[in-house]
Design a protein around this motif. Structure first.
Motif, PDB file in Angstrom:
ATOM      1  N   LEU A 238     128.488   2.029   9.163  1.00  0.00           N
ATOM      2  CA  LEU A 238     127.490   1.706  10.185  1.00  0.00           C
ATOM      3  C   LEU A 238     127.353   0.205  10.399  1.00  0.00           C
ATOM      4  N   ASP A 239     127.486  -0.581   9.325  1.00  0.00           N
ATOM      5  CA  ASP A 239     127.364  -2.029   9.447  1.00  0.00           C
ATOM      6  C   ASP A 239     128.477  -2.646  10.275  1.00  0.00           C
ATOM      7  N   MET A 240     129.555  -1.898  10.517  1.00  0.00           N
ATOM      8  CA  MET A 240     130.684  -2.400  11.313  1.00  0.00           C
ATOM      9  C   MET A 240     130.619  -1.936  12.771  1.00  0.00           C
ATOM     10  N   THR A 241     129.519  -1.320  13.163  1.00  0.00           N
ATOM     11  CA  THR A 241     129.392  -0.846  14.543  1.00  0.00           C
ATOM     12  C   THR A 241     129.568  -2.000  15.518  1.00  0.00           C
ATOM     13  N   GLY A 242     130.455  -1.806  16.507  1.00  0.00           N
ATOM     14  CA  GLY A 242     130.765  -2.868  17.459  1.00  0.00           C
ATOM     15  C   GLY A 242     129.832  -2.877  18.654  1.00  0.00           C
ATOM     16  N   LYS A 243     130.096  -3.798  19.570  1.00  0.00           N
ATOM     17  CA  LYS A 243     129.278  -3.903  20.776  1.00  0.00           C
ATOM     18  C   LYS A 243     129.411  -2.665  21.649  1.00  0.00           C
ATOM     19  N   ASP A 244     130.516  -1.948  21.488  1.00  0.00           N
ATOM     20  CA  ASP A 244     130.702  -0.698  22.235  1.00  0.00           C
ATOM     21  C   ASP A 244     129.964   0.471  21.602  1.00  0.00           C
ATOM     22  N   ARG A 245     129.216   0.185  20.520  1.00  0.00           N
ATOM     23  CA  ARG A 245     128.405   1.170  19.807  1.00  0.00           C
ATOM     24  C   ARG A 245     129.270   2.223  19.117  1.00  0.00           C
ATOM     25  N   ILE A 246     130.518   1.879  18.870  1.00  0.00           N
ATOM     26  CA  ILE A 246     131.412   2.755  18.131  1.00  0.00           C
ATOM     27  C   ILE A 246     131.416   2.308  16.671  1.00  0.00           C
ATOM     28  N   THR A 247     131.172   3.242  15.777  1.00  0.00           N
ATOM     29  CA  THR A 247     131.176   2.970  14.338  1.00  0.00           C
ATOM     30  C   THR A 247     132.511   3.396  13.733  1.00  0.00           C
ATOM     31  N   PRO A 248     133.240   2.491  13.115  1.00  0.00           N
ATOM     32  CA  PRO A 248     134.538   2.874  12.537  1.00  0.00           C
ATOM     33  C   PRO A 248     134.373   3.691  11.261  1.00  0.00           C
ATOM     34  N   VAL A 249     135.371   4.503  10.977  1.00  0.00           N
ATOM     35  CA  VAL A 249     135.418   5.284   9.743  1.00  0.00           C
ATOM     36  C   VAL A 249     136.448   4.646   8.825  1.00  0.00           C
ATOM     37  N   VAL A 250     136.030   4.311   7.612  1.00  0.00           N
ATOM     38  CA  VAL A 250     136.874   3.604   6.655  1.00  0.00           C
ATOM     39  C   VAL A 250     137.340   4.573   5.571  1.00  0.00           C
ATOM     40  N   ARG A 251     138.624   4.481   5.203  1.00  0.00           N
ATOM     41  CA  ARG A 251     139.148   5.249   4.081  1.00  0.00           C
ATOM     42  C   ARG A 251     139.075   4.382   2.827  1.00  0.00           C
ATOM     43  N   LEU A 252     138.454   4.915   1.763  1.00  0.00           N
ATOM     44  CA  LEU A 252     138.294   4.187   0.508  1.00  0.00           C
ATOM     45  C   LEU A 252     139.219   4.682  -0.592  1.00  0.00           C
ATOM     46  N   ASP A 253     139.993   5.737  -0.325  1.00  0.00           N
ATOM     47  CA  ASP A 253     140.810   6.304  -1.404  1.00  0.00           C
ATOM     48  C   ASP A 253     141.952   5.392  -1.825  1.00  0.00           C
ATOM     49  N   GLY A 254     142.257   4.366  -1.021  1.00  0.00           N
ATOM     50  CA  GLY A 254     143.248   3.383  -1.460  1.00  0.00           C
ATOM     51  C   GLY A 254     142.791   2.687  -2.735  1.00  0.00           C
ATOM     52  N   MET A 255     141.481   2.449  -2.842  1.00  0.00           N
ATOM     53  CA  MET A 255     140.943   1.846  -4.057  1.00  0.00           C
ATOM     54  C   MET A 255     141.052   2.807  -5.242  1.00  0.00           C
ATOM     55  N   LEU A 256     140.958   4.109  -4.951  1.00  0.00           N
ATOM     56  CA  LEU A 256     141.123   5.112  -6.004  1.00  0.00           C
ATOM     57  C   LEU A 256     142.555   5.079  -6.531  1.00  0.00           C
ATOM     58  N   ARG A 257     143.514   4.967  -5.634  1.00  0.00           N
ATOM     59  CA  ARG A 257     144.920   4.877  -6.056  1.00  0.00           C
ATOM     60  C   ARG A 257     145.151   3.613  -6.899  1.00  0.00           C
ATOM     61  N   LEU A 258     144.517   2.515  -6.499  1.00  0.00           N
ATOM     62  CA  LEU A 258     144.639   1.285  -7.278  1.00  0.00           C
ATOM     63  C   LEU A 258     144.084   1.493  -8.679  1.00  0.00           C
ATOM     64  N   GLY A 259     142.942   2.197  -8.774  1.00  0.00           N
ATOM     65  CA  GLY A 259     142.374   2.492 -10.089  1.00  0.00           C
ATOM     66  C   GLY A 259     143.310   3.316 -10.947  1.00  0.00           C
ATOM     67  N   GLU A 260     144.019   4.258 -10.333  1.00  0.00           N
ATOM     68  CA  GLU A 260     144.981   5.072 -11.075  1.00  0.00           C
ATOM     69  C   GLU A 260     146.104   4.203 -11.633  1.00  0.00           C
TER      70      GLU A 260
END
Length: 212
Positions: free
Chosen positions: A159-181
């Motif tokens: 939500l904090d990344m919502t742009g002027k077009d009022r579109i909120t991006p969806v972020v994938r966090l599982d890359g950090m999970l792979r790094l943890g592995e």
């Protein structure tokens, strides 16, 4: 990843719709929240029991939601045709706020009891306190190690990344999970000197390279 845009007050609902549209419909939706979470936003358009919805909304405002009420709501939602199109079963679980180490461990314990070995998980960390995404990454590693599940993806509606077009991006966090592995594998290699600890991780990326 599909580039689709959806409108929802509850990100989990949009994610369910997206997964279903991609042919990966969820078998069981497990929702975790505190006594004051926005439970009333959960599939509220499919809620047909006005008395139950009003009771839930009032208890949310008062921070007094309890597990028996959530069990009633889950049973009601599971029986709704609109909800069944996205998930065959819905369970709701009350969790503590995660303010202390004891409460944080309790959250992990509740998550562990909600899954079974061999399950494939998609995690959503969007609605919650700002420290909970950290818990989400840890829970992914914990559940894969202790409960032998497979975490397919970790999503976060930013939500904090919502742009002027009022579109909120969806972020994938599982890359950090792979790094943890990989970090865990490196620690194991440093102790035992066995390159085999890297094989499962390499196989996820390239099965042929893992055989070599």
């Amino acid at each position: 990843e599909s580039g689709s845009i959806r409108t929802s007050a509850y990100f989990g609902l949009a994610l369910l719709q997206e997964l279903a549209a991609c042919g990966d419909r969820v078998d069981t939706l497990v929702v975790l929240g505190t006594a004051s979470s926005i439970w009333e936003a959960l599939l509220d358009k499919e809620m047909r029991d006005d008395d139950l919805w009003c009771e839930l909304a009032e208890r949310c405002d008062a921070g007094a939601v309890d597990q028996p009420l959530l069990d009633r709501v889950a049973a009601h939602l599971t029986g709704q045709p609109a909800a069944q199109k996205m998930s065959r079963r819905i369970t709701l679980h009350l969790i503590p706020f995660g303010r202390t180490e004891t409460e944080q461990i309790e959250i992990l314990s509740i998550m562990a009891r909600a899954v079974a070995p061999g399950d494939r998980l998609t995690l959503d960390e969007s609605h919650g306190f700002r420290h909970l995404p950290m818990m989400g990454l840890l829970s992914g590693m914990f559940l894969q190690t202790v409960r032998k599940v497979r975490v397919e993806a970790i999503y976060y509606g930013a939500l904090d990344m919502t742009g002027k077009d009022r579109i909120t991006p969806v972020v994938r966090l599982d890359g950090m999970l792979r790094l943890g592995e990989w970090l865990l594998a490196l620690a194991g290699f440093s102790t035992a000197g066995d390159y085999g600890v890297f094989a499962p991780l390499i196989e996820k990326q390239d099965a042929t390279a893992a055989e070599l």
